[in-house]
Design an enzyme around this catalytic site. Structure first.
Site, PDB file in Angstrom:
ATOM      1  N   PHE A  58       0.070  -6.740   6.825  1.00  0.00           N
ATOM      2  CA  PHE A  58       1.389  -6.779   7.474  1.00  0.00           C
ATOM      3  C   PHE A  58       2.324  -7.872   6.957  1.00  0.00           C
ATOM      4  O   PHE A  58       2.826  -8.682   7.750  1.00  0.00           O
ATOM      5  CB  PHE A  58       1.248  -6.963   9.004  1.00  0.00           C
ATOM      6  CG  PHE A  58       0.595  -5.843   9.754  1.00  0.00           C
ATOM      7  CD1 PHE A  58       0.528  -4.552   9.244  1.00  0.00           C
ATOM      8  CD2 PHE A  58       0.055  -6.077  11.020  1.00  0.00           C
ATOM      9  CE1 PHE A  58      -0.066  -3.528   9.978  1.00  0.00           C
ATOM     10  CE2 PHE A  58      -0.541  -5.063  11.749  1.00  0.00           C
ATOM     11  CZ  PHE A  58      -0.606  -3.797  11.230  1.00  0.00           C
ATOM     12  N   ASN A  76      -6.645  -4.514   8.073  1.00  0.00           N
ATOM     13  CA  ASN A  76      -6.413  -5.805   7.416  1.00  0.00           C
ATOM     14  C   ASN A  76      -5.932  -6.919   8.335  1.00  0.00           C
ATOM     15  O   ASN A  76      -5.548  -7.980   7.869  1.00  0.00           O
ATOM     16  CB  ASN A  76      -5.417  -5.611   6.272  1.00  0.00           C
ATOM     17  CG  ASN A  76      -5.889  -4.532   5.301  1.00  0.00           C
ATOM     18  OD1 ASN A  76      -7.014  -4.570   4.837  1.00  0.00           O
ATOM     19  ND2 ASN A  76      -5.044  -3.539   5.045  1.00  0.00           N
ATOM     20  N   THR A  77      -5.917  -6.671   9.638  1.00  0.00           N
ATOM     21  CA  THR A  77      -5.586  -7.719  10.599  1.00  0.00           C
ATOM     22  C   THR A  77      -6.801  -7.906  11.496  1.00  0.00           C
ATOM     23  O   THR A  77      -7.191  -6.972  12.204  1.00  0.00           O
ATOM     24  CB  THR A  77      -4.334  -7.332  11.416  1.00  0.00           C
ATOM     25  OG1 THR A  77      -3.214  -7.257  10.526  1.00  0.00           O
ATOM     26  CG2 THR A  77      -4.038  -8.350  12.508  1.00  0.00           C
ATOM     27  N   GLY A 118      -4.164  11.505   2.727  1.00  0.00           N
ATOM     28  CA  GLY A 118      -4.530  12.230   1.523  1.00  0.00           C
ATOM     29  C   GLY A 118      -3.728  13.475   1.220  1.00  0.00           C
ATOM     30  O   GLY A 118      -4.097  14.231   0.318  1.00  0.00           O
ATOM     31  N   ASN A 128      -4.931   6.218  10.016  1.00  0.00           N
ATOM     32  CA  ASN A 128      -4.666   5.117   9.080  1.00  0.00           C
ATOM     33  C   ASN A 128      -5.584   5.222   7.844  1.00  0.00           C
ATOM     34  O   ASN A 128      -6.275   6.228   7.654  1.00  0.00           O
ATOM     35  CB  ASN A 128      -4.846   3.789   9.816  1.00  0.00           C
ATOM     36  CG  ASN A 128      -3.784   2.790   9.422  1.00  0.00           C
ATOM     37  OD1 ASN A 128      -3.598   2.528   8.228  1.00  0.00           O
ATOM     38  ND2 ASN A 128      -3.083   2.241  10.390  1.00  0.00           N
ATOM     39  N   ASN A 169      -5.403  -0.996  -0.139  1.00  0.00           N
ATOM     40  CA  ASN A 169      -4.501  -2.115   0.166  1.00  0.00           C
ATOM     41  C   ASN A 169      -5.095  -2.993   1.248  1.00  0.00           C
ATOM     42  O   ASN A 169      -5.778  -2.530   2.143  1.00  0.00           O
ATOM     43  CB  ASN A 169      -3.104  -1.601   0.547  1.00  0.00           C
ATOM     44  CG  ASN A 169      -2.922  -1.418   2.044  1.00  0.00           C
ATOM     45  OD1 ASN A 169      -2.651  -2.373   2.779  1.00  0.00           O
ATOM     46  ND2 ASN A 169      -3.094  -0.180   2.513  1.00  0.00           N
ATOM     47  N   ARG A 170      -4.823  -4.294   1.085  1.00  0.00           N
ATOM     48  CA  ARG A 170      -5.155  -5.247   2.145  1.00  0.00           C
ATOM     49  C   ARG A 170      -3.952  -6.160   2.353  1.00  0.00           C
ATOM     50  O   ARG A 170      -4.057  -7.391   2.359  1.00  0.00           O
ATOM     51  CB  ARG A 170      -6.428  -6.040   1.821  1.00  0.00           C
ATOM     52  CG  ARG A 170      -6.467  -6.721   0.465  1.00  0.00           C
ATOM     53  CD  ARG A 170      -7.645  -7.705   0.374  1.00  0.00           C
ATOM     54  NE  ARG A 170      -7.734  -8.350  -0.907  1.00  0.00           N
ATOM     55  CZ  ARG A 170      -8.396  -7.891  -1.970  1.00  0.00           C
ATOM     56  NH1 ARG A 170      -9.054  -6.737  -1.902  1.00  0.00           N
ATOM     57  NH2 ARG A 170      -8.424  -8.577  -3.097  1.00  0.00           N
ATOM     58  N   SER A 180      -4.841  -0.674  11.519  1.00  0.00           N
ATOM     59  CA  SER A 180      -4.854  -1.246  10.173  1.00  0.00           C
ATOM     60  C   SER A 180      -6.114  -2.079  10.020  1.00  0.00           C
ATOM     61  O   SER A 180      -6.443  -2.872  10.899  1.00  0.00           O
ATOM     62  CB  SER A 180      -3.618  -2.109   9.937  1.00  0.00           C
ATOM     63  OG  SER A 180      -2.495  -1.290   9.778  1.00  0.00           O
ATOM     64  N   ASP A 224       8.274   1.724   3.938  1.00  0.00           N
ATOM     65  CA  ASP A 224       9.532   1.057   4.297  1.00  0.00           C
ATOM     66  C   ASP A 224       9.273   0.120   5.473  1.00  0.00           C
ATOM     67  O   ASP A 224       9.762   0.321   6.577  1.00  0.00           O
ATOM     68  CB  ASP A 224      10.608   2.093   4.632  1.00  0.00           C
ATOM     69  CG  ASP A 224      11.996   1.474   4.711  1.00  0.00           C
ATOM     70  OD1 ASP A 224      12.157   0.303   4.304  1.00  0.00           O
ATOM     71  OD2 ASP A 224      12.933   2.156   5.186  1.00  0.00           O
ATOM     72  N   LYS A 243      -1.562   5.056  16.729  1.00  0.00           N
ATOM     73  CA  LYS A 243      -2.100   5.410  15.413  1.00  0.00           C
ATOM     74  C   LYS A 243      -3.530   4.914  15.314  1.00  0.00           C
ATOM     75  O   LYS A 243      -3.790   3.721  15.485  1.00  0.00           O
ATOM     76  CB  LYS A 243      -1.247   4.796  14.300  1.00  0.00           C
ATOM     77  CG  LYS A 243      -1.684   5.228  12.895  1.00  0.00           C
ATOM     78  CD  LYS A 243      -0.648   4.868  11.845  1.00  0.00           C
ATOM     79  CE  LYS A 243      -1.098   5.246  10.450  1.00  0.00           C
ATOM     80  NZ  LYS A 243      -0.075   4.931   9.441  1.00  0.00           N
TER      81      LYS A 243
HETATM   82  C1  FMN Z   1       0.356   0.137   0.559  1.00  0.00           C
HETATM   83  C2  FMN Z   1       0.169   0.721   1.936  1.00  0.00           C
HETATM   84  C3  FMN Z   1       0.665   0.038   3.048  1.00  0.00           C
HETATM   85  C4  FMN Z   1       0.486   0.572   4.335  1.00  0.00           C
HETATM   86  N1  FMN Z   1       1.008  -0.094   5.414  1.00  0.00           N
HETATM   87  C5  FMN Z   1       0.889   0.449   6.655  1.00  0.00           C
HETATM   88  C6  FMN Z   1       1.452  -0.191   7.786  1.00  0.00           C
HETATM   89  O1  FMN Z   1       2.114  -1.230   7.693  1.00  0.00           O
HETATM   90  N2  FMN Z   1       1.261   0.386   9.007  1.00  0.00           N
HETATM   91  C7  FMN Z   1       0.576   1.558   9.167  1.00  0.00           C
HETATM   92  O2  FMN Z   1       0.440   2.047  10.286  1.00  0.00           O
HETATM   93  N3  FMN Z   1       0.033   2.198   8.101  1.00  0.00           N
HETATM   94  C8  FMN Z   1       0.179   1.667   6.860  1.00  0.00           C
HETATM   95  N4  FMN Z   1      -0.358   2.323   5.782  1.00  0.00           N
HETATM   96  C9  FMN Z   1      -1.131   3.576   5.995  1.00  0.00           C
HETATM   97  C10 FMN Z   1      -0.303   4.835   5.784  1.00  0.00           C
HETATM   98  O3  FMN Z   1       0.747   4.916   6.728  1.00  0.00           O
HETATM   99  C11 FMN Z   1      -1.189   6.088   5.912  1.00  0.00           C
HETATM  100  O4  FMN Z   1      -1.702   6.141   7.223  1.00  0.00           O
HETATM  101  C12 FMN Z   1      -2.338   6.093   4.931  1.00  0.00           C
HETATM  102  O5  FMN Z   1      -1.958   5.530   3.685  1.00  0.00           O
HETATM  103  C13 FMN Z   1      -2.885   7.499   4.679  1.00  0.00           C
HETATM  104  O6  FMN Z   1      -1.906   8.347   4.125  1.00  0.00           O
HETATM  105  P1  FMN Z   1      -1.797   8.659   2.534  1.00  0.00           P
HETATM  106  O7  FMN Z   1      -3.182   9.005   2.077  1.00  0.00           O
HETATM  107  O8  FMN Z   1      -0.829   9.777   2.428  1.00  0.00           O
HETATM  108  O9  FMN Z   1      -1.286   7.394   1.911  1.00  0.00           O
HETATM  109  C14 FMN Z   1      -0.206   1.807   4.484  1.00  0.00           C
HETATM  110  C15 FMN Z   1      -0.688   2.477   3.359  1.00  0.00           C
HETATM  111  C16 FMN Z   1      -0.511   1.962   2.095  1.00  0.00           C
HETATM  112  C17 FMN Z   1      -1.039   2.720   0.908  1.00  0.00           C
END
Ligand code: FMN
Length: 355
Positions: free
Chosen positions: A113, A178-179, A295, A244, A109-110, A176, A63, A215
């Site tokens: 933001f 990707n920045t 995970g 992350n 994902n890349r 992240s 979100d 984070k």
């Molecule tokens: C599509 C996608 C977008 C994400 N965007 C952000 C982000 O904007 N900021 C952030 O701190 N983490 C972002 N994350 C990372 C998640 O918050 C989380 O740290 C990471 O996916 C590991 O948790 P999971 O294995 O349950 O997905 C993103 C992850 C995914 C898959």
């Protein structure tokens, strides 16, 4: 099979980002069922002096623009983390930029933001906080920086000043992948400077500072982790989110998109992120609240994070594969495990593996 159960297979046939946009639309239009959170006293948590109905949170990135906080809380989450929010609106990286690794129950994902910016997020957060559900909601707000910004600290400071009034906690996201240059902000000197700027901005804006979390990436080595733990044990930082997505690619990956650039999330991240969480718990001697992310796909996984040292946990990728009913299943399974092992409260199990 109800419509709810059908939605998943249909959504997974769509290109991942299109599926996400459709999911947000469905959530905003009340298509998903409104489930009452089954409040379970065993799952109640108190962290930073705040009560959480359960330790389960929606991880950042789902979100990003504060559009579906109410619907996600109604699925059973105890908190939702909005963002990452960048000061100005920006498009993010070129598409395609999200890839499912279905065999691995993972995502790469890349996105970089993509964001509607602070002003839009502030308006939506204010509107939600004005509702009864919004007043009682536990919301984290995760802050990022614009890609073309030369002064990262100024971006986080602006985000904090604008969004702290709506946040139960703020997240300085320096992890992240990707920045460009973002993860360099995890060094001790950079982090101390950054958090100092954020705290000054809150003071100057005369906004009461909510807890401030950092984070971190699951890719940090032992020296970096020791530095971050030292900062976290100081007065400036109230907690850490571990962590992350990873830039590593475990050799077990089978999905055809495994060589795509970006951050890997989902099941292959679980062992790595839980190990880093345990290290950070030891380095901070259990004195700093940690949010465990990476995970989680079952109650057993959530319980393992808590035992490794997480006071709260979050997930995102498992929702892609298991759908929204997962939140309740994890809540029920976690409660059963706590009861089985004689824990009356989540807090009693936090860090249990270290004792
Ligand atoms: C599509 C996608 C977008 C994400 N965007 C952000 C982000 O904007 N900021 C952030 O701190 N983490 C972002 N994350 C990372 C998640 O918050 C989380 O740290 C990471 O996916 C590991 O948790 P999971 O294995 O349950 O997905 C993103 C992850 C995914 C898959």
């Amino acid at each position: 099979m109800n419509g709810f159960a059908l939605a998943g297979p249909l959504l997974r046939r769509l290109e991942p980002e299109a599926a996400h946009i459709l999911t947000l639309w469905l959530l905003r239009h009340g298509v998903f069922p409104r489930l009452r959170r089954a409040d379970d006293p065993r799952l109640l948590c108190r962290v930073w002096g705040l009560d959480f109905a359960n330790p389960l949170g929606l991880a950042a990135g789902f979100d990003k623009n504060a559009q579906v906080m109410g619907p996600m809380l109604r699925l059973g989450f105890g908190h939702v983390e909005v963002g990452s929010v960048t000061p100005r609106a920006q498009p993010g990286n070129p598409k395609p930029r999200v890839f499912r690794l279905t065999e691995d129950r993972a995502v790469i994902n890349r996105l970089g933001f993509p964001c509607e910016g602070l002003a839009v997020a502030a308006t939506r957060l204010a509107a939600f906080r004005a509702t009864p559900a919004g007043r009682s909601a536990r919301l984290g707000v995760n802050l990022g920086k614009n890609k073309d910004s030369a002064d990262a600290a100024a971006d986080y400071a602006a985000g904090a000043a604008a969004l702290a009034p709506f946040a139960d906690y703020l997240v300085v996201n320096v992890s992240s992948p990707n920045t460009p240059g973002l993860r360099a902000l995890q060094s001790r000197a950079a982090l101390e400077g950054l958090i100092g700027r954020v705290r000054r901005a809150l003071h100057d804006a005369e906004v009461a500072p909510p807890p401030i979390l950092v984070k971190i990436a699951p890719d940090l080595g032992p020296e970096d982790l020791a530095d971050i733990a030292a900062v976290a044990r100081g007065p400036q930082v109230d907690g850490l989110i571990v962590g992350n997505t990873t830039i590593q690619r475990p050799p077990t990956l089978a999905g055809r998109h495994r060589a795509e650039a970006g951050g890997l999330s989902g099941r292959p991240l679980f062992a790595l992120s839980t190990e880093v969480l345990a290290q950070v718990y030891r380095l901070t001697e259990g004195r700093v609240p940690l949010i465990g992310v990476g995970g989680i796909a079952s109650a057993e996984d959530a319980y393992a994070k808590i035992r490794a040292g997480a006071s709260l946990v979050q997930f995102y990728t498992a929702l892609v594969y298991q759908g929204p009913g997962l939140v309740r299943r994890i809540a029920a399974g976690l409660s059963a495990r706590l009861a089985r092992d004689g824990f009356a409260k989540v807090a009693e199990a936090v860090g249990a593996d270290h004792r």
